[in-house]
Design a protein around this motif. Sequence first.
Motif, PDB file in Angstrom:
ATOM      1  N   ILE A  39     -39.583 -17.090 -13.407  1.00  0.00           N
ATOM      2  CA  ILE A  39     -38.170 -17.102 -13.769  1.00  0.00           C
ATOM      3  C   ILE A  39     -37.331 -17.624 -12.602  1.00  0.00           C
ATOM      4  O   ILE A  39     -37.559 -17.268 -11.443  1.00  0.00           O
ATOM      5  CB  ILE A  39     -37.706 -15.692 -14.206  1.00  0.00           C
ATOM      6  CG1 ILE A  39     -36.296 -15.742 -14.792  1.00  0.00           C
ATOM      7  CG2 ILE A  39     -37.817 -14.685 -13.067  1.00  0.00           C
ATOM      8  CD1 ILE A  39     -35.883 -14.444 -15.467  1.00  0.00           C
ATOM      9  N   THR A  40     -36.376 -18.483 -12.897  1.00  0.00           N
ATOM     10  CA  THR A  40     -35.585 -19.143 -11.863  1.00  0.00           C
ATOM     11  C   THR A  40     -34.235 -18.455 -11.683  1.00  0.00           C
ATOM     12  O   THR A  40     -33.768 -17.726 -12.572  1.00  0.00           O
ATOM     13  CB  THR A  40     -35.337 -20.612 -12.234  1.00  0.00           C
ATOM     14  OG1 THR A  40     -34.492 -20.659 -13.406  1.00  0.00           O
ATOM     15  CG2 THR A  40     -36.645 -21.341 -12.509  1.00  0.00           C
ATOM     16  N   LYS A  45     -29.094 -16.129 -14.142  1.00  0.00           N
ATOM     17  CA  LYS A  45     -27.651 -16.197 -14.382  1.00  0.00           C
ATOM     18  C   LYS A  45     -27.302 -15.909 -15.840  1.00  0.00           C
ATOM     19  O   LYS A  45     -26.198 -15.456 -16.143  1.00  0.00           O
ATOM     20  CB  LYS A  45     -27.120 -17.585 -14.011  1.00  0.00           C
ATOM     21  CG  LYS A  45     -27.027 -17.862 -12.528  1.00  0.00           C
ATOM     22  CD  LYS A  45     -26.478 -19.265 -12.286  1.00  0.00           C
ATOM     23  CE  LYS A  45     -26.400 -19.583 -10.800  1.00  0.00           C
ATOM     24  NZ  LYS A  45     -25.905 -20.966 -10.558  1.00  0.00           N
ATOM     25  N   ARG A  46     -28.234 -16.163 -16.740  1.00  0.00           N
ATOM     26  CA  ARG A  46     -27.976 -15.995 -18.169  1.00  0.00           C
ATOM     27  C   ARG A  46     -28.151 -14.553 -18.628  1.00  0.00           C
ATOM     28  O   ARG A  46     -27.842 -14.225 -19.775  1.00  0.00           O
ATOM     29  CB  ARG A  46     -28.909 -16.917 -18.958  1.00  0.00           C
ATOM     30  CG  ARG A  46     -28.681 -18.396 -18.654  1.00  0.00           C
ATOM     31  CD  ARG A  46     -29.847 -19.262 -19.085  1.00  0.00           C
ATOM     32  NE  ARG A  46     -30.119 -19.143 -20.522  1.00  0.00           N
ATOM     33  CZ  ARG A  46     -31.156 -19.728 -21.120  1.00  0.00           C
ATOM     34  NH1 ARG A  46     -32.013 -20.437 -20.399  1.00  0.00           N
ATOM     35  NH2 ARG A  46     -31.332 -19.581 -22.417  1.00  0.00           N
ATOM     36  N   LEU A  47     -28.651 -13.689 -17.747  1.00  0.00           N
ATOM     37  CA  LEU A  47     -28.844 -12.284 -18.104  1.00  0.00           C
ATOM     38  C   LEU A  47     -27.514 -11.537 -18.056  1.00  0.00           C
ATOM     39  O   LEU A  47     -26.588 -11.943 -17.348  1.00  0.00           O
ATOM     40  CB  LEU A  47     -29.858 -11.645 -17.152  1.00  0.00           C
ATOM     41  CG  LEU A  47     -31.284 -12.201 -17.251  1.00  0.00           C
ATOM     42  CD1 LEU A  47     -32.146 -11.673 -16.110  1.00  0.00           C
ATOM     43  CD2 LEU A  47     -31.911 -11.850 -18.599  1.00  0.00           C
ATOM     44  N   PRO A  48     -27.401 -10.421 -18.773  1.00  0.00           N
ATOM     45  CA  PRO A  48     -26.121  -9.699 -18.837  1.00  0.00           C
ATOM     46  C   PRO A  48     -25.825  -8.917 -17.561  1.00  0.00           C
ATOM     47  O   PRO A  48     -26.717  -8.658 -16.744  1.00  0.00           O
ATOM     48  CB  PRO A  48     -26.327  -8.745 -20.016  1.00  0.00           C
ATOM     49  CG  PRO A  48     -27.801  -8.498 -20.028  1.00  0.00           C
ATOM     50  CD  PRO A  48     -28.428  -9.806 -19.639  1.00  0.00           C
ATOM     51  N   SER A  49     -24.586  -8.534 -17.416  1.00  0.00           N
ATOM     52  CA  SER A  49     -24.191  -7.649 -16.322  1.00  0.00           C
ATOM     53  C   SER A  49     -24.557  -6.215 -16.687  1.00  0.00           C
ATOM     54  O   SER A  49     -24.434  -5.800 -17.846  1.00  0.00           O
ATOM     55  CB  SER A  49     -22.685  -7.757 -16.067  1.00  0.00           C
ATOM     56  OG  SER A  49     -22.350  -9.053 -15.614  1.00  0.00           O
ATOM     57  N   THR A  75     -23.863 -10.398  -8.479  1.00  0.00           N
ATOM     58  CA  THR A  75     -22.748 -10.719  -9.383  1.00  0.00           C
ATOM     59  C   THR A  75     -22.935 -10.038 -10.728  1.00  0.00           C
ATOM     60  O   THR A  75     -22.002  -9.949 -11.522  1.00  0.00           O
ATOM     61  CB  THR A  75     -22.621 -12.238  -9.607  1.00  0.00           C
ATOM     62  OG1 THR A  75     -23.735 -12.712 -10.382  1.00  0.00           O
ATOM     63  CG2 THR A  75     -22.561 -12.988  -8.292  1.00  0.00           C
ATOM     64  N   LYS A  76     -24.157  -9.565 -10.980  1.00  0.00           N
ATOM     65  CA  LYS A  76     -24.481  -8.918 -12.248  1.00  0.00           C
ATOM     66  C   LYS A  76     -24.406  -7.398 -12.171  1.00  0.00           C
ATOM     67  O   LYS A  76     -24.257  -6.730 -13.190  1.00  0.00           O
ATOM     68  CB  LYS A  76     -25.904  -9.305 -12.683  1.00  0.00           C
ATOM     69  CG  LYS A  76     -26.143 -10.789 -12.890  1.00  0.00           C
ATOM     70  CD  LYS A  76     -25.498 -11.262 -14.172  1.00  0.00           C
ATOM     71  CE  LYS A  76     -25.798 -12.725 -14.444  1.00  0.00           C
ATOM     72  NZ  LYS A  76     -25.143 -13.171 -15.704  1.00  0.00           N
ATOM     73  N   SER A  77     -24.563  -6.848 -10.963  1.00  0.00           N
ATOM     74  CA  SER A  77     -24.639  -5.398 -10.828  1.00  0.00           C
ATOM     75  C   SER A  77     -24.187  -4.974  -9.434  1.00  0.00           C
ATOM     76  O   SER A  77     -24.461  -5.669  -8.450  1.00  0.00           O
ATOM     77  CB  SER A  77     -26.077  -4.928 -11.063  1.00  0.00           C
ATOM     78  OG  SER A  77     -26.199  -3.542 -10.810  1.00  0.00           O
ATOM     79  N   PRO A  78     -23.526  -3.812  -9.328  1.00  0.00           N
ATOM     80  CA  PRO A  78     -23.132  -3.315  -8.002  1.00  0.00           C
ATOM     81  C   PRO A  78     -24.300  -2.744  -7.213  1.00  0.00           C
ATOM     82  O   PRO A  78     -24.210  -2.582  -5.997  1.00  0.00           O
ATOM     83  CB  PRO A  78     -22.111  -2.223  -8.330  1.00  0.00           C
ATOM     84  CG  PRO A  78     -22.519  -1.736  -9.689  1.00  0.00           C
ATOM     85  CD  PRO A  78     -23.029  -2.952 -10.416  1.00  0.00           C
ATOM     86  N   ARG A  79     -25.405  -2.431  -7.905  1.00  0.00           N
ATOM     87  CA  ARG A  79     -26.555  -1.832  -7.215  1.00  0.00           C
ATOM     88  C   ARG A  79     -27.824  -2.591  -7.572  1.00  0.00           C
ATOM     89  O   ARG A  79     -28.169  -2.723  -8.746  1.00  0.00           O
ATOM     90  CB  ARG A  79     -26.712  -0.357  -7.582  1.00  0.00           C
ATOM     91  CG  ARG A  79     -27.846   0.328  -6.818  1.00  0.00           C
ATOM     92  CD  ARG A  79     -27.873   1.828  -7.039  1.00  0.00           C
ATOM     93  NE  ARG A  79     -28.967   2.436  -6.292  1.00  0.00           N
ATOM     94  CZ  ARG A  79     -29.909   3.213  -6.831  1.00  0.00           C
ATOM     95  NH1 ARG A  79     -29.876   3.509  -8.128  1.00  0.00           N
ATOM     96  NH2 ARG A  79     -30.874   3.710  -6.086  1.00  0.00           N
ATOM     97  N   TYR A 249     -42.113 -14.794 -16.707  1.00  0.00           N
ATOM     98  CA  TYR A 249     -41.972 -16.016 -17.491  1.00  0.00           C
ATOM     99  C   TYR A 249     -40.678 -16.036 -18.300  1.00  0.00           C
ATOM    100  O   TYR A 249     -40.445 -16.951 -19.084  1.00  0.00           O
ATOM    101  CB  TYR A 249     -43.181 -16.183 -18.408  1.00  0.00           C
ATOM    102  CG  TYR A 249     -44.482 -16.334 -17.639  1.00  0.00           C
ATOM    103  CD1 TYR A 249     -44.705 -17.440 -16.825  1.00  0.00           C
ATOM    104  CD2 TYR A 249     -45.466 -15.353 -17.709  1.00  0.00           C
ATOM    105  CE1 TYR A 249     -45.887 -17.568 -16.103  1.00  0.00           C
ATOM    106  CE2 TYR A 249     -46.647 -15.480 -16.993  1.00  0.00           C
ATOM    107  CZ  TYR A 249     -46.855 -16.592 -16.193  1.00  0.00           C
ATOM    108  OH  TYR A 249     -48.019 -16.721 -15.475  1.00  0.00           O
ATOM    109  N   GLY A 250     -39.853 -14.999 -18.113  1.00  0.00           N
ATOM    110  CA  GLY A 250     -38.550 -14.968 -18.766  1.00  0.00           C
ATOM    111  C   GLY A 250     -38.509 -14.213 -20.074  1.00  0.00           C
ATOM    112  O   GLY A 250     -37.436 -14.076 -20.673  1.00  0.00           O
ATOM    113  N   ASP A 251     -39.647 -13.709 -20.543  1.00  0.00           N
ATOM    114  CA  ASP A 251     -39.652 -12.929 -21.777  1.00  0.00           C
ATOM    115  C   ASP A 251     -39.043 -11.550 -21.527  1.00  0.00           C
ATOM    116  O   ASP A 251     -39.203 -10.970 -20.447  1.00  0.00           O
ATOM    117  CB  ASP A 251     -41.077 -12.768 -22.313  1.00  0.00           C
ATOM    118  CG  ASP A 251     -41.667 -14.089 -22.788  1.00  0.00           C
ATOM    119  OD1 ASP A 251     -40.899 -14.913 -23.311  1.00  0.00           O
ATOM    120  OD2 ASP A 251     -42.880 -14.292 -22.624  1.00  0.00           O
TER     121      ASP A 251
END
Length: 257
Positions: A39-40, A45-49, A75-79, A249-251
């Motif tokens: 996974i790159t 970046k496309r995953l949720p916060s 940027t997605k999570s404070p922890r 692999y991103g699954d």
Amino acid sequence: MTVKPCKPTDMCIILTYRCPMRCKMCNIWDYPTERSKEITPDEIKRLPSVKFINLTGGEPFVREDLEEVLDICFTKSPRVVISTSGWLEERVIDIAKKFPNIGIRISIEGLSCKNDRLRGKEGGFDKGLRTLLTLKEMGLKDIGFGCTVSNDNSADMLSLYRLSRALGLEFATAAFHNSYYFHKSDNVITNKEEVCGNFEKLINMQLKEPRPKSWFRAFFNMGLINYIEGNRRMLPCEAGMINFFVEPYGDVYPCNG
């Protein structure tokens, strides 16, 4: 009645199946991912916060682009907490210097001889402990041990707990189990009386602490006893609702089972 869908708060990203360790309870090292297929950062970046991200493996610190991954994760999570063997100690320290708010959990399965035998690398305990001591000297707060309890190390678990208290470090436990990506099917606790007895000792020590967090951990460890004894879980499963896993692999999976 309309049921609103839950929004997950916790995300675990398995960055790689590459690993320098040779653990007895996990054969992940024998089935490494190809670097080019992992996974790159752009995909992350496309995953949720969420409220919490755990980065794990394999060994996350083998990722050459880990800094870029962390920039995005914060940027997605404070922890953000990384689970690691601590084997690549210089790499861990370098990352911690650049991300002082990072959490680090080093997997240590016992005192020196026991840990090195279970994790298949001589000197692993020394590297892990030295890394934690350095991180503490640097002023990192969210650091500690993670111990996977098996048939062979429940007594050492108690010694590690005492060590964590003496050093002012966090201490997390798990009971060893099977998972599709461990490539193991024989992770079963057979000496239940001894293991559960040592968990009971740990619970009693945690309940004597003045911290509510330790009391919650004691309750969690009661759940591990329940699991080892083959009883129904004490809390409902939240996989896929509160937490989810992303494999290299991103699954996306509800859990890592």
